[in-house]
Design an enzyme around this catalytic site. Structure first.
Site, PDB file in Angstrom:
ATOM      1  N   LYS A   1      11.369  -1.981 -41.399  1.00  0.00           N
ATOM      2  CA  LYS A   1      11.227  -1.187 -42.625  1.00  0.00           C
ATOM      3  C   LYS A   1      10.441  -1.978 -43.679  1.00  0.00           C
ATOM      4  O   LYS A   1       9.645  -1.437 -44.418  1.00  0.00           O
ATOM      5  CB  LYS A   1      12.603  -0.815 -43.185  1.00  0.00           C
ATOM      6  CG  LYS A   1      12.506   0.296 -44.225  1.00  0.00           C
ATOM      7  CD  LYS A   1      13.609   0.238 -45.228  1.00  0.00           C
ATOM      8  CE  LYS A   1      13.398  -0.895 -46.139  1.00  0.00           C
ATOM      9  NZ  LYS A   1      13.919  -0.789 -47.470  1.00  0.00           N
TER      10      LYS A   1
ATOM     11  N   ARG B   1      19.393  -0.152 -50.969  1.00  0.00           N
ATOM     12  CA  ARG B   1      19.150   0.595 -52.204  1.00  0.00           C
ATOM     13  C   ARG B   1      19.594   2.057 -52.107  1.00  0.00           C
ATOM     14  O   ARG B   1      19.749   2.715 -53.127  1.00  0.00           O
ATOM     15  CB  ARG B   1      17.658   0.563 -52.558  1.00  0.00           C
ATOM     16  CG  ARG B   1      17.197  -0.801 -53.005  1.00  0.00           C
ATOM     17  CD  ARG B   1      15.705  -0.831 -53.189  1.00  0.00           C
ATOM     18  NE  ARG B   1      15.239  -2.207 -53.315  1.00  0.00           N
ATOM     19  CZ  ARG B   1      15.117  -2.847 -54.463  1.00  0.00           C
ATOM     20  NH1 ARG B   1      15.392  -2.238 -55.586  1.00  0.00           N
ATOM     21  NH2 ARG B   1      14.709  -4.094 -54.499  1.00  0.00           N
TER      22      ARG B   1
ATOM     23  N   HIS C   1      21.121  -3.348 -40.730  1.00  0.00           N
ATOM     24  CA  HIS C   1      21.483  -4.770 -40.588  1.00  0.00           C
ATOM     25  C   HIS C   1      22.308  -4.989 -39.325  1.00  0.00           C
ATOM     26  O   HIS C   1      22.108  -5.956 -38.596  1.00  0.00           O
ATOM     27  CB  HIS C   1      22.339  -5.231 -41.781  1.00  0.00           C
ATOM     28  CG  HIS C   1      21.637  -5.231 -43.097  1.00  0.00           C
ATOM     29  ND1 HIS C   1      21.989  -4.395 -44.127  1.00  0.00           N
ATOM     30  CD2 HIS C   1      20.611  -5.973 -43.554  1.00  0.00           C
ATOM     31  CE1 HIS C   1      21.206  -4.627 -45.164  1.00  0.00           C
ATOM     32  NE2 HIS C   1      20.362  -5.574 -44.843  1.00  0.00           N
TER      33      HIS C   1
ATOM     34  N   GLY D   1      13.976  -6.465 -40.252  1.00  0.00           N
ATOM     35  CA  GLY D   1      13.793  -5.022 -40.064  1.00  0.00           C
ATOM     36  C   GLY D   1      12.334  -4.632 -40.287  1.00  0.00           C
ATOM     37  O   GLY D   1      11.688  -5.092 -41.229  1.00  0.00           O
TER      38      GLY D   1
ATOM     39  N   GLN E   1       6.861  -7.623 -45.326  1.00  0.00           N
ATOM     40  CA  GLN E   1       7.684  -8.838 -45.317  1.00  0.00           C
ATOM     41  C   GLN E   1       7.628  -9.514 -43.937  1.00  0.00           C
ATOM     42  O   GLN E   1       7.549 -10.736 -43.838  1.00  0.00           O
ATOM     43  CB  GLN E   1       9.132  -8.486 -45.676  1.00  0.00           C
ATOM     44  CG  GLN E   1      10.114  -9.630 -45.506  1.00  0.00           C
ATOM     45  CD  GLN E   1      11.462  -9.319 -46.102  1.00  0.00           C
ATOM     46  OE1 GLN E   1      11.643  -9.472 -47.297  1.00  0.00           O
ATOM     47  NE2 GLN E   1      12.426  -8.917 -45.306  1.00  0.00           N
TER      48      GLN E   1
ATOM     49  N   GLY F   1      22.922  -8.696 -48.294  1.00  0.00           N
ATOM     50  CA  GLY F   1      24.191  -7.971 -48.367  1.00  0.00           C
ATOM     51  C   GLY F   1      23.999  -6.473 -48.487  1.00  0.00           C
ATOM     52  O   GLY F   1      22.938  -5.943 -48.165  1.00  0.00           O
ATOM     53  N   ALA F   2      25.047  -5.776 -48.968  1.00  0.00           N
ATOM     54  CA  ALA F   2      25.085  -4.307 -48.957  1.00  0.00           C
ATOM     55  C   ALA F   2      24.692  -3.838 -47.555  1.00  0.00           C
ATOM     56  O   ALA F   2      23.763  -3.041 -47.375  1.00  0.00           O
ATOM     57  CB  ALA F   2      24.191  -3.714 -50.044  1.00  0.00           C
ATOM     58  N   LEU F   3      25.394  -4.367 -46.584  1.00  0.00           N
ATOM     59  CA  LEU F   3      25.021  -4.177 -45.180  1.00  0.00           C
ATOM     60  C   LEU F   3      25.165  -2.724 -44.756  1.00  0.00           C
ATOM     61  O   LEU F   3      26.090  -2.028 -45.165  1.00  0.00           O
ATOM     62  CB  LEU F   3      25.903  -5.064 -44.288  1.00  0.00           C
ATOM     63  CG  LEU F   3      25.836  -6.566 -44.569  1.00  0.00           C
ATOM     64  CD1 LEU F   3      26.689  -7.334 -43.556  1.00  0.00           C
ATOM     65  CD2 LEU F   3      24.403  -7.091 -44.562  1.00  0.00           C
TER      66      LEU F   3
HETATM   67  O1  PAF Z   1      14.885  -8.367 -46.544  1.00  0.00           O
HETATM   68  C1  PAF Z   1      15.717  -8.938 -47.274  1.00  0.00           C
HETATM   69  O2  PAF Z   1      16.878  -8.558 -47.368  1.00  0.00           O
HETATM   70  C2  PAF Z   1      15.269 -10.147 -48.064  1.00  0.00           C
HETATM   71  O3  PAF Z   1      13.977 -10.027 -48.506  1.00  0.00           O
HETATM   72  C3  PAF Z   1      15.479 -11.488 -47.299  1.00  0.00           C
HETATM   73  C4  PAF Z   1      14.584 -11.561 -46.073  1.00  0.00           C
HETATM   74  C5  PAF Z   1      16.926 -11.634 -46.904  1.00  0.00           C
HETATM   75  C6  PAF Z   1      15.102 -12.655 -48.205  1.00  0.00           C
HETATM   76  O4  PAF Z   1      15.878 -12.681 -49.350  1.00  0.00           O
END
Ligand code: PAF
Length: 281
Positions: A153, A191, A40, A151, A157, A34-36
Site C-alpha cells: 500500500k 488511518r 499488518h 505493505g 515507501q 501500531g494501530a494494527l
Molecule cells: O509504514 C509505516 O508504518 C512506517 O512508515 C514505518 C515503516 C514503520 C516507519 O516508521
C-alpha cells in the site's frame, strides 16, 4: 514455541534475540506504527512463515510527520495491538520510546534516492521520506534482520527502503506484501480508524478509480486516461491531491505504456489523508 515477549529497550531486544542469533536462526522484521489491522497481521504471518523468529516494532516515528496535527491525531491503540499479537509464537514485540530510538543523536546517512523521495508523496509531504529512511535505518541496525516485510500500500515507501538497503549495502531482503482491503476495496490503513461510516463508504472511490484505470488501460494514452480517471474520481466527493500514472520502477513520469506502470492516488476524505496504488497489468 515461545509466546510474544515485549521489550522496550535495545538491550532487552538484544538479550531476547541472543539465543536466536547464536543458533544462526533467521530473523524477520515487521516495522509498524501500531494501530494494527489485518494488513499488518498478514505481514506478520508472512514473516512468521518464512523466518525462525520475528520482531514486530510498534513505534510512532515523529520525524516522518511533516505536520504536528497529523502526528497528534495518529491513532494510538497499544493495548489492542498487544492483544492482537498475543497468539503469535516466536515473536518479539519491540515498543521503544522516542528517546530510545533517537538516543545518540546520530546523523542519518546521506543517501541518494535517485529522486524517488521527491515524487508523489515527497512533493506533498516534504521531509516525510527523510524521516522514514532515518527510522528504518536505525531499526534495521538494532534488529539486524535477514528479511523485512512492508505493505505494498505504501508503494513509494517500499522503493525508498529498497534503495536504502541497496545504497548502504545492508544484507536485508525487502519483501513487499499485497495490500489488504476492506469490504468495499478501501486499502486497510491505521488511518481508517479516523473515518466515520459515511467517510468509509465515500472512500471506496479510490479503489474504484484504480480499477477504472486498470480496465481502461488499453483504450487510451496515459495522458488521456489520467484526465478521465481524475474526472471519474472527482465524482466521488473526496478531495484529490494527486492521481498519477508513473513508471513502476522509479515513479518517474511516463508518456506511453511501454514500461510497467503504477497508478498512485492520494486524497483527503474529510480530514483524513489516504493513499493507494495499483500496479497496472
Ligand atoms: O509504514 C509505516 O508504518 C512506517 O512508515 C514505518 C515503516 C514503520 C516507519 O516508521
Amino acid at each position: 514455541m515461545i509466546p510474544p515477549t515485549i521489550v522496550a529497550s535495545r538491550n532487552e531486544l538484544n538479550t531476547a534475540l541472543l539465543a536466536w542469533r547464536k543458533a544462526d536462526k533467521s530473523i524477520g522484521f515487521v516495522p509498524t506504527m501500531g494501530a494494527l489491522h489485518a494488513g499488518h497481521i498478514s505481514l506478520i504471518h508472512e514473516a512468521v512463515g518464512t523466518c525462525d523468529v520475528v520482531v514486530v516494532s510498534i513505534f510512532i516515528n515523529p520525524t516522518q510527520f511533516n505536520k504536528a496535527e497529523d502526528l497528534a491525531q495518529y491513532p494510538k491503540t497499544l493495548e489492542a495491538d498487544l492483544l492482537l499479537l498475543n497468539n503469535f509464537t516466536d515473536v518479539i514485540i519491540f515498543v521503544p520510546e522516542v528517546s530510545e530510538i533517537y538516543q545518540n543523536n546520530v546523523e542519518p546517512s546521506k543517501i541518494d534516492f535517485d529522486s524517488i523521495c521527491e515524487r508523489l508523496e515527497g512533493k506533498f509531504r516534504p521531509g516525510h521520506f527523510d524521516g522514514v529512511a532515518q527510522v528504518v535505518e536505525i531499526l534495521f541496525n538494532i534488529v539486524q534482520p535477514q528479511k523485512a516485510f512492508f505493505g505494498q500500500k505504501d508503494y513509494q515507501q517500499v522503493l525508498v527502503v529498497k534503495q536504502l538497503v541497496k545504497v548502504l549495502e545492508l544484507p536485508i531482503e525487502i519483501i513487499a506484501c499485497p495490500t489488504k482491503r476492506e469490504f468495499n476495496g478501501l486499502a486497510m490503513s491505521s488511518r481508517n480508524l479516523l473515518l466515520n461510516e459515511q467517510e468509509i463508504n465515500a472512500a471506496e472511490i479510490i479503489w474504484k478509480t484504480l480499477c477504472f484505470v486498470q480496465e481502461n488501460k488499453d483504450k487510451y494514452s496515459i495522458n488521456e486516461l489520467q484526465k478521465l480517471a481524475t474526472a471519474f474520481f472527482n465524482e466521488g466527493g473526496l478531495s484529490l491531491e494527486y492521481l498519477e500514472i508513473v513508471n513502476a520502477a522509479d515513479l518517474s513520469p511516463v508518456k506511453d505504456w511501454v514500461q510497467d506502470c503504477v497508478c498512485c492516488i492520494a486524497a483527503f476524505c474529510g480530514k483524513v489523508r489516504l493513499i493507494d496504488n495499483l500496479v497496472l497489468n
